[in-house]
Write a protein that holds these residues in place. Sequence first.
Motif, PDB file in Angstrom:
ATOM      1  N   PHE A  98      -9.529   2.138  -5.384  1.00 39.85           N
ATOM      2  CA  PHE A  98      -8.333   2.967  -5.606  1.00 39.85           C
ATOM      3  C   PHE A  98      -8.684   4.452  -5.550  1.00 39.85           C
ATOM      4  O   PHE A  98      -8.063   5.231  -4.834  1.00 39.85           O
ATOM      5  N   SER A  99      -9.720   4.806  -6.289  1.00 42.27           N
ATOM      6  CA  SER A  99     -10.112   6.213  -6.364  1.00 42.27           C
ATOM      7  C   SER A  99     -10.518   6.741  -4.976  1.00 42.27           C
ATOM      8  O   SER A  99     -10.092   7.819  -4.553  1.00 42.27           O
ATOM      9  N   ALA A 100     -11.317   5.946  -4.266  1.00 41.87           N
ATOM     10  CA  ALA A 100     -11.751   6.371  -2.930  1.00 41.87           C
ATOM     11  C   ALA A 100     -10.560   6.469  -1.989  1.00 41.87           C
ATOM     12  O   ALA A 100     -10.478   7.386  -1.169  1.00 41.87           O
ATOM     13  N   GLY A 101      -9.629   5.519  -2.127  1.00 41.22           N
ATOM     14  CA  GLY A 101      -8.442   5.530  -1.271  1.00 41.22           C
ATOM     15  C   GLY A 101      -7.617   6.790  -1.457  1.00 41.22           C
ATOM     16  O   GLY A 101      -7.109   7.364  -0.493  1.00 41.22           O
ATOM     17  N   VAL A 102      -7.478   7.233  -2.699  1.00 41.07           N
ATOM     18  CA  VAL A 102      -6.701   8.451  -2.968  1.00 41.07           C
ATOM     19  C   VAL A 102      -7.356   9.668  -2.305  1.00 41.07           C
ATOM     20  O   VAL A 102      -6.681  10.539  -1.769  1.00 41.07           O
ATOM     21  N   PHE A 103      -8.694   9.687  -2.328  1.00 46.94           N
ATOM     22  CA  PHE A 103      -9.401  10.831  -1.737  1.00 46.94           C
ATOM     23  C   PHE A 103      -9.671  10.633  -0.238  1.00 46.94           C
ATOM     24  O   PHE A 103     -10.236  11.518   0.406  1.00 46.94           O
ATOM     25  N   GLY A 104      -9.303   9.465   0.278  1.00 53.21           N
ATOM     26  CA  GLY A 104      -9.471   9.215   1.704  1.00 53.21           C
ATOM     27  C   GLY A 104     -10.914   9.036   2.128  1.00 53.21           C
ATOM     28  O   GLY A 104     -11.295   9.449   3.233  1.00 53.21           O
ATOM     29  N   VAL A 105     -11.727   8.442   1.273  1.00 53.51           N
ATOM     30  CA  VAL A 105     -13.128   8.182   1.631  1.00 53.51           C
ATOM     31  C   VAL A 105     -13.427   6.693   1.426  1.00 53.51           C
ATOM     32  O   VAL A 105     -12.624   5.961   0.851  1.00 53.51           O
ATOM     33  N   ASP A 106     -14.583   6.274   1.904  1.00 50.74           N
ATOM     34  CA  ASP A 106     -14.980   4.878   1.698  1.00 50.74           C
ATOM     35  C   ASP A 106     -15.424   4.683   0.246  1.00 50.74           C
ATOM     36  O   ASP A 106     -15.997   5.603  -0.353  1.00 50.74           O
ATOM     37  N   PRO A 107     -15.196   3.508  -0.299  1.00 54.00           N
ATOM     38  CA  PRO A 107     -15.686   3.248  -1.670  1.00 54.00           C
ATOM     39  C   PRO A 107     -17.197   3.422  -1.726  1.00 54.00           C
ATOM     40  O   PRO A 107     -17.902   3.109  -0.759  1.00 54.00           O
TER      41      PRO A 107
END
Lengths: 283, 341
Positions: A98-107
């Motif tokens: 979720f966090s990575a998705g919000v920032f647009g990066v890979d987990p």
Amino acid sequence: MTAVLAESDGVSRSFGANLAVDRVSLSMTSGEILGLVGANGAGKTTLIRLLLGLERPDAGNVRLFDQPPTRATRSRIGYMPQTLGLYDDLTVAENLSFSAGVFGVDPPRLDDDLARVADTTIKAIPLGLRRRVAFLAALAHRPELLVLDEPTSGVGPLGRADLWETIHESADDGSGVLVTTHHMDEAEQCDRLVFITAGRLVASGTAGEIVASHATVEATPADPPAALESLERAGMSVLPAGRHLRVPGASLANVRAVLGAVPPLSEQPSTLEEAFMILARAS
Amino acid sequence: MWAMVIKELRQMRRDRRTLAMMIVMPLVLLVIFGYAASFDVTKVEIAFPQGQPPGLALPDPFESVDTDQSDPVEILQFGEADVAIDSSGPKPVAYVDGSELFTARAALQAFTTAAAAGAPIQTEVLFNPELDTSAVLVPGLAGLVLLFVGSLVTSLGVVRERQAGTLEQLAVMPLSPRDVFVGKIAPYFLVAAFDMVVVLTTGWLLFDVPFNGSIWLLALGALLFLFVTLGTGVLISTVSENQGQAIQLALMTLLPQVLLSGLIFPLESMAAGVRWIGYLLPLTYFNQIARGVMLRGAPFEALILPLGLLAGLGLVVFGLAVLRFRAELAPARRSSVKVAA
């Protein structure tokens, strides 16, 4: 080249009659680990929330990356609040996704410990592991400014060491790290310290600069408990240290006046904790 | 034990909201619901598209209303009257709107009495010929489900974020308040829509509730209604510090809607002093739309008023919810203009 990442200029914030932050001015630059040191309730978290734009200042001005805190500036920040900001009912992997998705990066990649609990919900893993997940989430998008509010609370000694190693690595890579703590051993790992007491900035500088400007009297009395009682009755703060008693911020003459001429006394540089006690008492 | 009692009393005294709910609310609810709880129909609106037949006296509780329509069925579909008299044949026929259960029963009772007194009139109940209670209740119950999910569950979801500290984390992420708002309520919207389909399908399968109108028109009504209820849920969450408070507030919005929206007691039977409360409640209008579409097969034109009022309520409630939510997520929006005092 270093750049100013965050700064506050005479910023104040009250909650009812309680003045949580009182005209604090500070700035921090890239590659720097700035420690915000203070007792519980000193105003550290409120100051961080002001810097992040989560609280509106009653007075003063806050800037992040040389502009007011906005959505654009937030994408350059990694924040780990005291509450961790994780979803208890999501798994470790789901939280990071979720966090990575919000920032647009890979987990982020998980180390062995976290990989073992990747599919376990946050509420089912120990606090130390939770903090590591929150830390990983804050770091995943390689923020320019990492803000960590009491990051090692509840973490064991090994975990703390690992966490501080990662903090130093981030700073070495050019990120600024703003970290709050009330552990003096951790404060000593910061490049620069800001001491906050009752919402006010009472000292700032490197750990060496802060301790250099404060002295502590060390006494070696024959009867330490009786000497301790006498000094405290005289209104002095005393720290027992083995057979010695350390009296931060006191003068040799004042200690002599209480204990008499017999016990050996010497004036020594204060430790960081003693300097903090002196500053807290003075304020 | 006394220490425990005293501690509880002290906590209760400080929790003003709970105290008000325990002492003031029951009194208020008793007065309001006491005046609202009535199945007695004192007025049945009757229309004469071909004019009132001479010699047909109107017994109580009939009250004549004007109409421009000539088709008695359309008069009832548009909700212009509860009864429409077709006097084009040799014997007048009274068409009764079966979607208004108590009104229809009162009308039939009055016609029976009139027939016994020598005023023969043929009656026909439309839309709900058996005067089946389920047919009238199920459309409104679908609204109640939407209300439950929209207000109570949504408010709990948002408050839970705040209590867990994750709302603060969201505020620091590069998400706009709109992103968070829409992202937060969209799943509840989908669940509520699914719930509604389940309720209506179950009503149709188990209780033979008819569906005589346009599914799209009902969907539009449900969309507008959800707009209001989700906004109410978020609004409740922004003024609640914890889930307990959110539940209290949600119940305070749910209970009046159950009792004052016309779902159980006819609005027309309520005392005027409390009826106006019903006209402020979104379930009142959804109930009108759902019954109109499902039972009467009412077209869009017939439901413009409740649809418009729902849209208006939605704009107000949703607007307030967005403003408060935005203020919570971006409190420092104007901090850049502040200078040291």
